[in-house]
Motif scaffolding. Structure first.
Motif, PDB file in Angstrom:
ATOM      1  N   THR A   1     -17.592 -91.082  83.075  1.00 20.92           N
ATOM      2  CA  THR A   1     -18.792 -91.905  83.207  1.00 20.92           C
ATOM      3  C   THR A   1     -18.870 -92.929  82.083  1.00 20.92           C
ATOM      4  O   THR A   1     -19.163 -94.109  82.327  1.00 20.92           O
ATOM      5  CB  THR A   1     -20.052 -91.019  83.233  1.00 20.92           C
ATOM      6  OG1 THR A   1     -19.970 -90.148  84.367  1.00 20.92           O
ATOM      7  CG2 THR A   1     -21.316 -91.855  83.316  1.00 20.92           C
ATOM      8  N   TYR A   2     -18.605 -92.506  80.849  1.00 24.86           N
ATOM      9  CA  TYR A   2     -18.604 -93.464  79.730  1.00 24.86           C
ATOM     10  C   TYR A   2     -17.606 -94.596  79.969  1.00 24.86           C
ATOM     11  O   TYR A   2     -17.854 -95.737  79.611  1.00 24.86           O
ATOM     12  CB  TYR A   2     -18.251 -92.772  78.407  1.00 24.86           C
ATOM     13  CG  TYR A   2     -19.442 -92.198  77.694  1.00 24.86           C
ATOM     14  CD1 TYR A   2     -20.395 -93.028  77.105  1.00 24.86           C
ATOM     15  CD2 TYR A   2     -19.618 -90.825  77.597  1.00 24.86           C
ATOM     16  CE1 TYR A   2     -21.490 -92.499  76.434  1.00 24.86           C
ATOM     17  CE2 TYR A   2     -20.714 -90.289  76.932  1.00 24.86           C
ATOM     18  CZ  TYR A   2     -21.643 -91.130  76.356  1.00 24.86           C
ATOM     19  OH  TYR A   2     -22.722 -90.605  75.698  1.00 24.86           O
ATOM     20  N   HIS A   3     -16.483 -94.283  80.583  1.00 25.35           N
ATOM     21  CA  HIS A   3     -15.438 -95.291  80.752  1.00 25.35           C
ATOM     22  C   HIS A   3     -15.615 -96.161  81.995  1.00 25.35           C
ATOM     23  O   HIS A   3     -14.912 -97.152  82.145  1.00 25.35           O
ATOM     24  CB  HIS A   3     -14.056 -94.633  80.711  1.00 25.35           C
ATOM     25  CG  HIS A   3     -13.672 -94.294  79.305  1.00 25.35           C
ATOM     26  ND1 HIS A   3     -14.142 -93.168  78.674  1.00 25.35           N
ATOM     27  CD2 HIS A   3     -12.930 -94.968  78.413  1.00 25.35           C
ATOM     28  CE1 HIS A   3     -13.683 -93.157  77.439  1.00 25.35           C
ATOM     29  NE2 HIS A   3     -12.941 -94.238  77.249  1.00 25.35           N
ATOM     30  N   LYS A   4     -16.556 -95.824  82.833  1.00 26.82           N
ATOM     31  CA  LYS A   4     -16.875 -96.714  83.954  1.00 26.82           C
ATOM     32  C   LYS A   4     -17.648 -97.937  83.461  1.00 26.82           C
ATOM     33  O   LYS A   4     -17.649 -98.974  84.107  1.00 26.82           O
ATOM     34  CB  LYS A   4     -17.678 -95.962  85.017  1.00 26.82           C
ATOM     35  CG  LYS A   4     -16.820 -94.974  85.769  1.00 26.82           C
ATOM     36  CD  LYS A   4     -17.617 -94.185  86.771  1.00 26.82           C
ATOM     37  CE  LYS A   4     -16.669 -93.184  87.439  1.00 26.82           C
ATOM     38  NZ  LYS A   4     -17.381 -92.181  88.188  1.00 26.82           N
ATOM     39  N   ARG A   5     -18.288 -97.799  82.300  1.00 30.44           N
ATOM     40  CA  ARG A   5     -19.033 -98.902  81.701  1.00 30.44           C
ATOM     41  C   ARG A   5     -19.026 -98.719  80.186  1.00 30.44           C
ATOM     42  O   ARG A   5     -19.969 -98.165  79.625  1.00 30.44           O
ATOM     43  CB  ARG A   5     -20.462 -98.942  82.223  1.00 30.44           C
ATOM     44  CG  ARG A   5     -21.211-100.164  81.718  1.00 30.44           C
ATOM     45  CD  ARG A   5     -22.494-100.335  82.427  1.00 30.44           C
ATOM     46  NE  ARG A   5     -22.187-100.571  83.833  1.00 30.44           N
ATOM     47  CZ  ARG A   5     -22.889-101.344  84.626  1.00 30.44           C
ATOM     48  NH1 ARG A   5     -23.929-101.960  84.170  1.00 30.44           N
ATOM     49  NH2 ARG A   5     -22.551-101.508  85.881  1.00 30.44           N
TER      50      ARG A   5
ATOM     51  N   GLU B   1     -15.628-103.275  74.149  1.00 26.63           N
ATOM     52  CA  GLU B   1     -14.813-104.246  74.882  1.00 26.63           C
ATOM     53  C   GLU B   1     -14.502-105.462  74.011  1.00 26.63           C
ATOM     54  O   GLU B   1     -13.358-105.927  73.962  1.00 26.63           O
ATOM     55  CB  GLU B   1     -15.510-104.676  76.166  1.00 26.63           C
ATOM     56  CG  GLU B   1     -14.675-105.629  76.992  1.00 26.63           C
ATOM     57  CD  GLU B   1     -15.284-105.944  78.342  1.00 26.63           C
ATOM     58  OE1 GLU B   1     -14.808-106.916  78.960  1.00 26.63           O
ATOM     59  OE2 GLU B   1     -16.215-105.251  78.785  1.00 26.63           O
ATOM     60  N   LYS B   2     -15.499-105.942  73.291  1.00 25.15           N
ATOM     61  CA  LYS B   2     -15.309-107.104  72.416  1.00 25.15           C
ATOM     62  C   LYS B   2     -14.263-106.809  71.341  1.00 25.15           C
ATOM     63  O   LYS B   2     -13.385-107.630  71.070  1.00 25.15           O
ATOM     64  CB  LYS B   2     -16.642-107.488  71.780  1.00 25.15           C
ATOM     65  CG  LYS B   2     -16.590-108.703  70.885  1.00 25.15           C
ATOM     66  CD  LYS B   2     -17.988-109.053  70.372  1.00 25.15           C
ATOM     67  CE  LYS B   2     -17.962-110.346  69.610  1.00 25.15           C
ATOM     68  NZ  LYS B   2     -18.174-110.217  68.206  1.00 25.15           N
ATOM     69  N   SER B   3     -14.317-105.631  70.749  1.00 25.76           N
ATOM     70  CA  SER B   3     -13.368-105.288  69.688  1.00 25.76           C
ATOM     71  C   SER B   3     -11.944-105.169  70.230  1.00 25.76           C
ATOM     72  O   SER B   3     -10.982-105.544  69.549  1.00 25.76           O
ATOM     73  CB  SER B   3     -13.775-103.992  68.985  1.00 25.76           C
ATOM     74  OG  SER B   3     -13.496-102.855  69.763  1.00 25.76           O
TER      75      SER B   3
ATOM     76  N   ILE C   1      -6.821 -96.942  81.653  1.00 22.28           N
ATOM     77  CA  ILE C   1      -6.684 -95.522  81.337  1.00 22.28           C
ATOM     78  C   ILE C   1      -6.640 -94.766  82.652  1.00 22.28           C
ATOM     79  O   ILE C   1      -7.497 -94.969  83.525  1.00 22.28           O
ATOM     80  CB  ILE C   1      -7.837 -95.016  80.451  1.00 22.28           C
ATOM     81  CG1 ILE C   1      -7.865 -95.765  79.121  1.00 22.28           C
ATOM     82  CG2 ILE C   1      -7.704 -93.503  80.210  1.00 22.28           C
ATOM     83  CD1 ILE C   1      -9.029 -95.404  78.214  1.00 22.28           C
ATOM     84  N   TYR C   2      -5.646 -93.901  82.774  1.00 24.63           N
ATOM     85  CA  TYR C   2      -5.491 -93.034  83.938  1.00 24.63           C
ATOM     86  C   TYR C   2      -5.669 -91.591  83.477  1.00 24.63           C
ATOM     87  O   TYR C   2      -5.395 -91.260  82.329  1.00 24.63           O
ATOM     88  CB  TYR C   2      -4.099 -93.197  84.558  1.00 24.63           C
ATOM     89  CG  TYR C   2      -3.852 -94.568  85.129  1.00 24.63           C
ATOM     90  CD1 TYR C   2      -4.063 -94.816  86.483  1.00 24.63           C
ATOM     91  CD2 TYR C   2      -3.420 -95.607  84.319  1.00 24.63           C
ATOM     92  CE1 TYR C   2      -3.840 -96.084  87.003  1.00 24.63           C
ATOM     93  CE2 TYR C   2      -3.197 -96.876  84.835  1.00 24.63           C
ATOM     94  CZ  TYR C   2      -3.401 -97.107  86.179  1.00 24.63           C
ATOM     95  OH  TYR C   2      -3.183 -98.356  86.686  1.00 24.63           O
TER      96      TYR C   2
END
Length: 111
Positions: free
Chosen positions: A24-28, A34-36, A47-48
């Motif tokens: 869930t954290y990685h869906k958004r 993201e900027k970093s 990521i898989y």
């Protein structure tokens, strides 16, 4: 523009609820994260997951330097907050050194 590919592996704690939260954290991801990533010279990242094993592929530009990225991450409080949060879900691969999370993978085949 030529990109360089880097592949890494990491494990998650083998708990279905924790894995679902991690997904869930990685869906958004947080916008600061993201900027970093982009500012470090990473043009693409995926990521898989298979069970509790993670596999990350990054495509980097010529601006990317892994040591610079490590320092940027250490100097960024939001990245440190994210990394500390992710340690609630991640665990080191059995042969990782203390504190290592994402371990570079060695390519052994290419068609």
């Amino acid at each position: 523009m030529k990109l360089n590919r880097h592949c890494y592996a990491c494990d998650l704690i083998d708990d279905a609820d924790l894995i679902e939260e991690y997904d869930t954290y990685h869906k958004r991801i947080w916008p600061e994260i993201e900027k970093s990533i982009v500012e470090a010279g990473i043009a693409d990242m995926e990521i898989y997951r298979c069970g509790n094993r993670l596999f990350m592929i990054t495509e980097t530009t010529s601006a990317y330097d892994s040591e610079r990225k490590k320092q940027m991450d250490l100097d960024n409080p939001k990245v440190q907050e994210w990394e500390n949060l992710m340690w609630n879900y991640q665990q080191a691969i059995p042969f990782a050194k203390k504190g290592e999370k994402w371990i570079p993978m060695e390519r052994i085949f290419k068609l």
